[in-house]
Structure formats: structure tokens, C-alpha cells
Design a protein around this motif. Structure first.
Motif, PDB file in Angstrom:
ATOM      1  N   LYS A   1       0.909  -1.212  -0.374  1.00  0.00           N
ATOM      2  CA  LYS A   1       0.394  -0.161  -0.010  1.00  0.00           C
ATOM      3  C   LYS A   1       0.633   1.473   0.092  1.00  0.00           C
ATOM      4  O   LYS A   1       0.685   2.357  -0.737  1.00  0.00           O
ATOM      5  CB  LYS A   1      -0.963   0.151   1.416  1.00  0.00           C
ATOM      6  N   HIS A   2       1.788   1.236   0.735  1.00  0.00           N
ATOM      7  CA  HIS A   2       2.383   2.766   1.000  1.00  0.00           C
ATOM      8  C   HIS A   2       4.341   2.618  -0.002  1.00  0.00           C
ATOM      9  O   HIS A   2       4.633   4.036   0.461  1.00  0.00           O
ATOM     10  CB  HIS A   2       2.690   2.495   2.012  1.00  0.00           C
ATOM     11  N   GLY A   3       4.554   1.503  -0.207  1.00  0.00           N
ATOM     12  CA  GLY A   3       5.986   1.217  -0.481  1.00  0.00           C
ATOM     13  C   GLY A   3       7.163   1.318   0.540  1.00  0.00           C
ATOM     14  O   GLY A   3       6.912   0.879   1.444  1.00  0.00           O
ATOM     15  N   VAL A   4       8.107   0.046  -0.261  1.00  0.00           N
ATOM     16  CA  VAL A   4       8.894  -0.228   0.920  1.00  0.00           C
ATOM     17  C   VAL A   4       9.941   0.489   1.300  1.00  0.00           C
ATOM     18  O   VAL A   4       9.550   1.122   2.661  1.00  0.00           O
ATOM     19  CB  VAL A   4      10.189  -0.999   0.393  1.00  0.00           C
ATOM     20  N   LYS A   5       9.867   1.906   0.805  1.00  0.00           N
ATOM     21  CA  LYS A   5      10.679   2.862   1.733  1.00  0.00           C
ATOM     22  C   LYS A   5       9.913   3.527   2.685  1.00  0.00           C
ATOM     23  O   LYS A   5      10.313   3.931   3.972  1.00  0.00           O
ATOM     24  CB  LYS A   5      10.998   4.389   0.620  1.00  0.00           C
ATOM     25  N   SER A   6       8.538   3.748   2.890  1.00  0.00           N
ATOM     26  CA  SER A   6       8.188   3.812   4.085  1.00  0.00           C
ATOM     27  C   SER A   6       7.811   3.445   4.971  1.00  0.00           C
ATOM     28  O   SER A   6       7.360   4.106   5.795  1.00  0.00           O
ATOM     29  CB  SER A   6       6.057   4.751   2.855  1.00  0.00           C
ATOM     30  N   VAL A   7       7.446   1.822   5.079  1.00  0.00           N
ATOM     31  CA  VAL A   7       7.141   0.904   6.114  1.00  0.00           C
ATOM     32  C   VAL A   7       8.474   0.343   6.854  1.00  0.00           C
ATOM     33  O   VAL A   7       8.989   0.126   6.333  1.00  0.00           O
ATOM     34  CB  VAL A   7       6.142  -0.036   5.670  1.00  0.00           C
ATOM     35  N   ARG A   8       8.521   0.046   8.077  1.00  0.00           N
ATOM     36  CA  ARG A   8       9.148  -0.161   8.751  1.00  0.00           C
ATOM     37  C   ARG A   8       8.684  -1.562   9.702  1.00  0.00           C
ATOM     38  O   ARG A   8       7.442  -0.572  10.602  1.00  0.00           O
ATOM     39  CB  ARG A   8      10.097   0.835   9.551  1.00  0.00           C
ATOM     40  N   TRP A   9       9.223  -2.991  10.033  1.00  0.00           N
ATOM     41  CA  TRP A   9       8.825  -3.452  11.061  1.00  0.00           C
ATOM     42  C   TRP A   9       9.675  -3.351  12.105  1.00  0.00           C
ATOM     43  O   TRP A   9      10.765  -3.426  12.155  1.00  0.00           O
ATOM     44  CB  TRP A   9       8.912  -4.903  10.350  1.00  0.00           C
ATOM     45  N   VAL A  10       9.396  -2.559  13.442  1.00  0.00           N
ATOM     46  CA  VAL A  10      10.267  -2.889  14.531  1.00  0.00           C
ATOM     47  C   VAL A  10      10.511  -3.795  15.298  1.00  0.00           C
ATOM     48  O   VAL A  10      11.952  -3.923  15.782  1.00  0.00           O
ATOM     49  CB  VAL A  10       9.688  -1.750  15.689  1.00  0.00           C
ATOM     50  N   ASN A  11      10.061  -5.161  15.042  1.00  0.00           N
ATOM     51  CA  ASN A  11      10.179  -6.378  15.512  1.00  0.00           C
ATOM     52  C   ASN A  11      10.650  -7.745  14.197  1.00  0.00           C
ATOM     53  O   ASN A  11      11.255  -9.057  14.932  1.00  0.00           O
ATOM     54  CB  ASN A  11       9.201  -7.211  15.983  1.00  0.00           C
ATOM     55  N   GLU A  12      11.221  -7.066  13.545  1.00  0.00           N
ATOM     56  CA  GLU A  12      12.200  -7.938  11.756  1.00  0.00           C
ATOM     57  C   GLU A  12      13.143  -8.766  12.513  1.00  0.00           C
ATOM     58  O   GLU A  12      13.263 -10.293  12.271  1.00  0.00           O
ATOM     59  CB  GLU A  12      11.893  -6.567  11.671  1.00  0.00           C
ATOM     60  N   VAL A  13      14.212  -8.098  13.922  1.00  0.00           N
ATOM     61  CA  VAL A  13      14.860  -8.485  14.412  1.00  0.00           C
ATOM     62  C   VAL A  13      14.889  -9.767  15.430  1.00  0.00           C
ATOM     63  O   VAL A  13      15.017 -10.773  15.500  1.00  0.00           O
ATOM     64  CB  VAL A  13      15.998  -7.783  14.020  1.00  0.00           C
ATOM     65  N   LYS A  14      14.424  -8.859  16.041  1.00  0.00           N
ATOM     66  CA  LYS A  14      13.933  -8.971  17.565  1.00  0.00           C
ATOM     67  C   LYS A  14      12.764  -8.577  18.600  1.00  0.00           C
ATOM     68  O   LYS A  14      12.020  -7.127  17.862  1.00  0.00           O
ATOM     69  CB  LYS A  14      14.711  -9.155  18.525  1.00  0.00           C
ATOM     70  N   GLU A  15      11.806  -8.997  19.419  1.00  0.00           N
ATOM     71  CA  GLU A  15      10.840  -8.174  19.869  1.00  0.00           C
ATOM     72  C   GLU A  15      11.014  -6.823  20.475  1.00  0.00           C
ATOM     73  O   GLU A  15      12.203  -6.644  21.673  1.00  0.00           O
ATOM     74  CB  GLU A  15       9.932  -8.775  21.193  1.00  0.00           C
ATOM     75  N   SER A  16      10.394  -5.603  20.047  1.00  0.00           N
ATOM     76  CA  SER A  16      11.599  -4.421  20.420  1.00  0.00           C
ATOM     77  C   SER A  16      10.775  -4.378  22.094  1.00  0.00           C
ATOM     78  O   SER A  16      11.023  -3.246  22.574  1.00  0.00           O
ATOM     79  CB  SER A  16      10.261  -3.396  19.458  1.00  0.00           C
ATOM     80  N   GLY A  17       9.943  -4.970  22.033  1.00  0.00           N
ATOM     81  CA  GLY A  17       8.759  -4.247  23.060  1.00  0.00           C
ATOM     82  C   GLY A  17       7.831  -2.721  23.380  1.00  0.00           C
ATOM     83  O   GLY A  17       7.519  -2.516  24.207  1.00  0.00           O
ATOM     84  N   LEU A  18       7.506  -2.171  21.695  1.00  0.00           N
ATOM     85  CA  LEU A  18       6.914  -1.136  21.945  1.00  0.00           C
ATOM     86  C   LEU A  18       5.540  -1.577  21.934  1.00  0.00           C
ATOM     87  O   LEU A  18       5.243  -2.723  22.019  1.00  0.00           O
ATOM     88  CB  LEU A  18       7.545  -0.540  20.973  1.00  0.00           C
ATOM     89  N   SER A  19       4.852  -0.755  21.217  1.00  0.00           N
ATOM     90  CA  SER A  19       2.981  -0.526  21.786  1.00  0.00           C
ATOM     91  C   SER A  19       3.035  -0.467  20.261  1.00  0.00           C
ATOM     92  O   SER A  19       1.644  -0.765  19.800  1.00  0.00           O
ATOM     93  CB  SER A  19       2.135   0.681  22.697  1.00  0.00           C
ATOM     94  N   PHE A  20       3.300  -1.332  19.110  1.00  0.00           N
ATOM     95  CA  PHE A  20       3.308  -1.697  18.351  1.00  0.00           C
ATOM     96  C   PHE A  20       4.217  -2.119  17.122  1.00  0.00           C
ATOM     97  O   PHE A  20       5.239  -2.030  18.082  1.00  0.00           O
ATOM     98  CB  PHE A  20       3.284   0.071  17.513  1.00  0.00           C
ATOM     99  N   ASP A  21       3.750  -2.472  16.032  1.00  0.00           N
ATOM    100  CA  ASP A  21       4.436  -3.586  15.178  1.00  0.00           C
ATOM    101  C   ASP A  21       5.454  -3.118  14.468  1.00  0.00           C
ATOM    102  O   ASP A  21       5.712  -3.523  13.628  1.00  0.00           O
ATOM    103  CB  ASP A  21       3.363  -4.656  14.764  1.00  0.00           C
TER     104      ASP A  21
END
Length: 119
Positions: A18-38
Motif C-alpha cells: 500500500k505504501h512502498g517499501v521505503k515508507s514501512v518499517r517492521w520494528v520487530n523484524e530482528v527481535k521483539e522491540s517491546g514497543l506499543s506497536f509492531d
């Protein structure tokens, strides 16, 4: 139960389309971040949208758990926070439904909050 990384990966790919690869980041890609979003989507003018992924394999299950930390973050972010609900059917990803600004959706009675007691 669907593995967390798999549902997040599928949702990440959905938003990349929907938005393009440059705009989207998966914060848990390497390991669980513990953030309130994925997932985070970076838009024009340095805007950011935060995506929390919730999954189910039961099409009739119309509820999911959201942590207090996630709910507080949703309140803070307003229109910039979205819950992506992933339905998995027979091992295949069948549908992703998004709920942008779930706090506002609760206030307008499109969503409801529930309290579960611990056993």
C-alpha cells in the motif's frame, strides 16, 4: 496458534504493497522491540503512523486483547494509531481489517472495550 512473527510479516507485506517499501518499517523484524506497536509507516512531512498487529484463526471471534500500554499509546497517538486485525483461516491469511484511531471508534460506539478478570 499463529506465530507472532508470521502474522506481523504478512501485515508488514500488506502495508508495503500500500505504501512502498521505503515508507514501512517492521520494528520487530530482528527481535521483539517491546514497543506499543509492531509496524511504523513514515509519510510526507515526517508524519508517522503506528500499527499494532492482532491475529486470530477464528472468524467468529470478534474480540482481541490489547495491553494497557498499547491502549495508552493509542490514546496519545489518536489518528496516527491503527490496529491491524489479521484473520487466519486454514493456515492461510484470509483478511486484514484495520481500525484507525480505536479510541475514537470506541467513543463513537463502533468498537467496545471489555474488562476480563484474571483467574
Amino acid at each position: 496458534m499463529v506465530k507472532c512473527r508470521t502474522r506481523e510479516l504478512v501485515t508488514f507485506q500488506y502495508f508495503v504493497e500500500k505504501h512502498g517499501v521505503k515508507s514501512v518499517r517492521w520494528v520487530n523484524e530482528v527481535k521483539e522491540s517491546g514497543l506499543s506497536f509492531d509496524i511504523i509507516i513514515e509519510g510526507e512531512n515526517n508524519s508517522k503512523d503506528y500499527i499494532e498487529v492482532k491475529a486470530t484463526s477464528n472468524a467468529s471471534k470478534d474480540w482481541f486483547v490489547i495491553s494497557i500500554k498499547e491502549w495508552h499509546f493509542a490514546v496519545e497517538q489518536g489518528e496516527s494509531f491503527t490496529i491491524a486485525r489479521v484473520l487466519v483461516s486454514n493456515g492461510n491469511f484470509a483478511r486484514i481489517t484495520t481500525y484507525r484511531n480505536p479510541v475514537k471508534l470506541c467513543q463513537s460506539r463502533h468498537l467496545q472495550l471489555a474488562i476480563l478478570s484474571s483467574k
